[in-house]
Each structure stands twice: as C-alpha cells, then as structure tokens.
Design an enzyme around this catalytic site. Structure first.
Site, PDB file in Angstrom:
ATOM      1  N   GLU A  31      31.704  23.088   3.933  1.00 21.80           N
ATOM      2  CA  GLU A  31      31.544  21.667   3.624  1.00 21.80           C
ATOM      3  C   GLU A  31      32.693  21.166   2.736  1.00 21.80           C
ATOM      4  OE1 GLU A  31      27.665  21.226   1.942  1.00 21.80           O
ATOM      5  OE2 GLU A  31      26.652  21.920   3.757  1.00 21.80           O
TER       6      GLU A  31
ATOM      7  N   ARG B 115      21.125  26.245   4.549  1.00 20.84           N
ATOM      8  CA  ARG B 115      22.512  26.476   4.174  1.00 20.84           C
ATOM      9  C   ARG B 115      23.326  26.700   5.437  1.00 20.84           C
ATOM     10  NH1 ARG B 115      21.491  24.420   0.134  1.00 20.84           N
ATOM     11  NH2 ARG B 115      21.637  25.193  -2.008  1.00 20.84           N
TER      12      ARG B 115
ATOM     13  N   HIS C 299      24.890  16.631   4.135  1.00 20.64           N
ATOM     14  CA  HIS C 299      24.131  17.376   3.128  1.00 20.64           C
ATOM     15  C   HIS C 299      23.320  16.415   2.247  1.00 20.64           C
ATOM     16  CE1 HIS C 299      24.172  21.433   0.816  1.00 20.64           C
ATOM     17  NE2 HIS C 299      23.014  20.815   0.653  1.00 20.64           N
TER      18      HIS C 299
ATOM     19  N   ILE D  13       9.363  24.572   1.313  1.00 24.49           N
ATOM     20  CA  ILE D  13       9.881  23.548   2.214  1.00 24.49           C
ATOM     21  C   ILE D  13       9.396  23.792   3.639  1.00 24.49           C
ATOM     22  CG2 ILE D  13      11.990  22.591   3.238  1.00 24.49           C
ATOM     23  CD1 ILE D  13      13.349  23.123   0.508  1.00 24.49           C
TER      24      ILE D  13
END
Length: 332
Positions: free
Chosen positions: A276, A247, A294, A170
């Site tokens: 979350e 995260r 998210h 990523i």
C-alpha cells in the site's frame, strides 16, 4: 512541532525528563493533541534526526504509540532500553514482534472491538458490491453505456454460500450480518469456534471449494502470509468472489492478479494490498475488482473511539503499569 508545545525543545546533550511518550508515526490530529497535552510527547517521525534523538534520549521513553501500519521495529525497540509498553492505533499488530517485546518485558496493546462493527459493515457492503457489481454499474451509467445497452446481469447475494476466513470478533460480526440474507455461512479458523451455528472447515482451500464467496477477516502476520494461495483461488473458481478486509499479506497477490487476468475468478473487493498504497495495474484495469483505499475502519465515530482507547491504554500504563487492552495471549 515534533515535541509537545507544553515543553521546550530538547537540546543536544540535555537529558529529557522520564516517562516520555514516543509517537512513532502520524496519528489522528485530535489524538496527537491529546497526547501532547497530557504527556511529554516526542513525535519521532517529525524530528530532523531521529537516530540522534534516540541515541541521546531513547532511555527516557516509557511508552511508544504507533499505528498498525508502522508498528515498532526491532531496531527501534532496541534503542529504547526502558520501554514498557507499545500501543497500536488499530487492531493489527503484526508490524511489531510481539513475542520479542514480551521477552523484554514490554507489553503490547491494540484497539480491538471498537472497530469491529465498521469493518464488518464494509465487508458486507464490499461483498454485495462484488456480487451485484454496484461500482461497475455506476461507472457504466456515468460513461453513457446505459443508453447503448442494458448493464450485464450480475449475481444474487441472498441464499449464497459464504465462507469467512478467520472467525474472530470481526468474522463473527460479518457472519451475523449475513444471516439476514439467508446465506449459508461456513468458516475456517485454526480451531473450531464454540457456540456458533456455522460449519467449520479445516483449511482455506476446503472453504473455497465449499463456498461461492470468501470474506477474509483473519489476522495478518507470518502465520497467515499467503494463506489465500493460487490453490485456494483455483478452488474458489471462475464463479467465485473474494473480499479482503484483513491484510494484503494474507492473499498471494501475484496469484490473484493472474486469476483476475485469466478470468479464473468472478470478482474481488479489496480494501488492503501487499504494498500500500500501490495497487497492481491489472487490478486497476479490471472492471470486476472493487478497489478501496484501506477504509474499513475509516469512520469518524470509529476513529474517535480508537483514539480514545489509545489514550486510555497510555493512561492505564502510566498510572498502574499495565495496559487496558493488551494483545491476547493466543495471538502472541
């Protein structure tokens, strides 16, 4: 139905057939249907008494399918003596103790690569939003502020110094996208990544010192807990921006809240949080923080590809005893 419609309900004291797939958490409806159609699937989270089921039938479970958010905890792992594989819907796997699982002979898989592009797209969009203040400008127009005064000047994206914390798949995809903006890309990872044109820096603090903005793409877990510390935020400084698509645990959230409240950081764009879906009130109150629920991989195309890869992992394990995309050794 907690248990696949293709099979009858399990009565107490009656042994289930072998090779049960245990669904630990909610998944995409299409994925749930496909699992139920192909395998004897038990949806643990929907059972009225999960503990009773595990006591009676835990030995029948061969594969556990879960999400990156829930994983398979140690207590659940211990209740499944014949468990051979854990498949995560998502690239993250820090909610499962992979080392412990491997010691027991349980392989652990995830869904890498298929979500790389969408996460990288969102990371770059979030960076642009934070620097150019797009969300804030939208709110300004809707609230009627434009009629009273021009919107305050923001910061340009092109030509900036951008740091990437974690140059995995990523991170590299983010860097490639940013090249089109003529930015200077630096990165921090455990070891230098070969064959990339970007500057490697030895620590998150050094990266923050050298850059105007940091994009966090590092893996979660104990090894990166609080990696973006108060010292890193201090090094980033009052003109710096922070983007997190990794995260929530990677950032010292209390330190970030303090920096936002005191104006020691120019802006942040956050897709993930420590607890979350709960977001600290000071972040909700700040017009210089972009808050996302998210959604980095939340496109129809990517989620379908993730579900398909979960199914292919389960099928490979059921037929050949191995996973298609096991967690790489370097992350175990």
């Amino acid at each position: 139905m907690p248990i696949s419609d293709a099979t009858p309900e399990i009565s107490p004291g009656v042994s289930a057939s072998p090779a049960t797939v245990l669904q630990v958490s909610p998944l995409l409806p299409d994925l749930e249907r496909s699992l139920a159609e192909r395998y004897r699937t038990v949806r643990l989270h929907e059972l009225p008494d999960p503990a009773a089921y595990l006591r009676a039938h835990g030995g029948d479970v061969s594969v556990a399918v879960t999400s990156a958010r829930y994983g398979v905890g140690n207590e659940l792992m211990d209740a499944l003596p014949r468990l051979g594989a854990i498949v995560h819907f998502g690239v993250g796997h820090e909610t499962t103790d992979v080392v412990r699982a491997r010691r027991r002979g349980i392989d652990v898989g995830n869904t890498p690569d298929v979500l790389t592009d969408c996460v990288a797209d969102l990371a770059v969009g979030a960076l642009i939003d934070s620097l150019r203040r797009l969300s804030a400008a939208d709110r300004y127009v809707r609230a009627g502020g434009w009629a009273a005064a021009p919107f305050p000047l923001a910061s340009r994206v092109s030509g900036r110094r951008i740091g990437i914390l974690g140059l995995g798949h990523i991170g590299r995809a983010v860097a490639r996208r940013l090249e089109g903006f003529g930015v200077e890309v630096s990165y921090c990872s455990r070891v230098p990544v070969p064959d990339v044109p970007y500057r490697h820096l030895p620590s998150a603090e050094a990266l923050a010192t050298a850059c105007d903005a940091i994009v966090v793409t590092v893996a979660g877990g104990a090894g990166t807990d609080g990696l973006v510390s108060a010292a890193v935020l201090e090094a980033l400084g009052p003109e710096g921006h922070l983007v997190n698509v990794a995260r929530g645990s990677v950032i010292d959230e209390s330190a970030l809240v303090a920096a936002v409240k005191a104006g020691r950081i120019a802006g942040a764009a956050l897709d993930v949080f420590a607890d979350e879906p709960h977001v600290p009130q000071p972040l909700l109150d700040s017009d210089r923080v972009v808050l996302l629920p998210h959604i980095a991989s939340a496109t129809r195309e990517t989620r379908e590809a993730m579900g398909d890869l979960v199914l292919r992992n389960v099928e490979r394990f059921m037929t050949e005893g191995v996973l298609l995309t096991p967690v790489p050794e370097a992350t175990r």
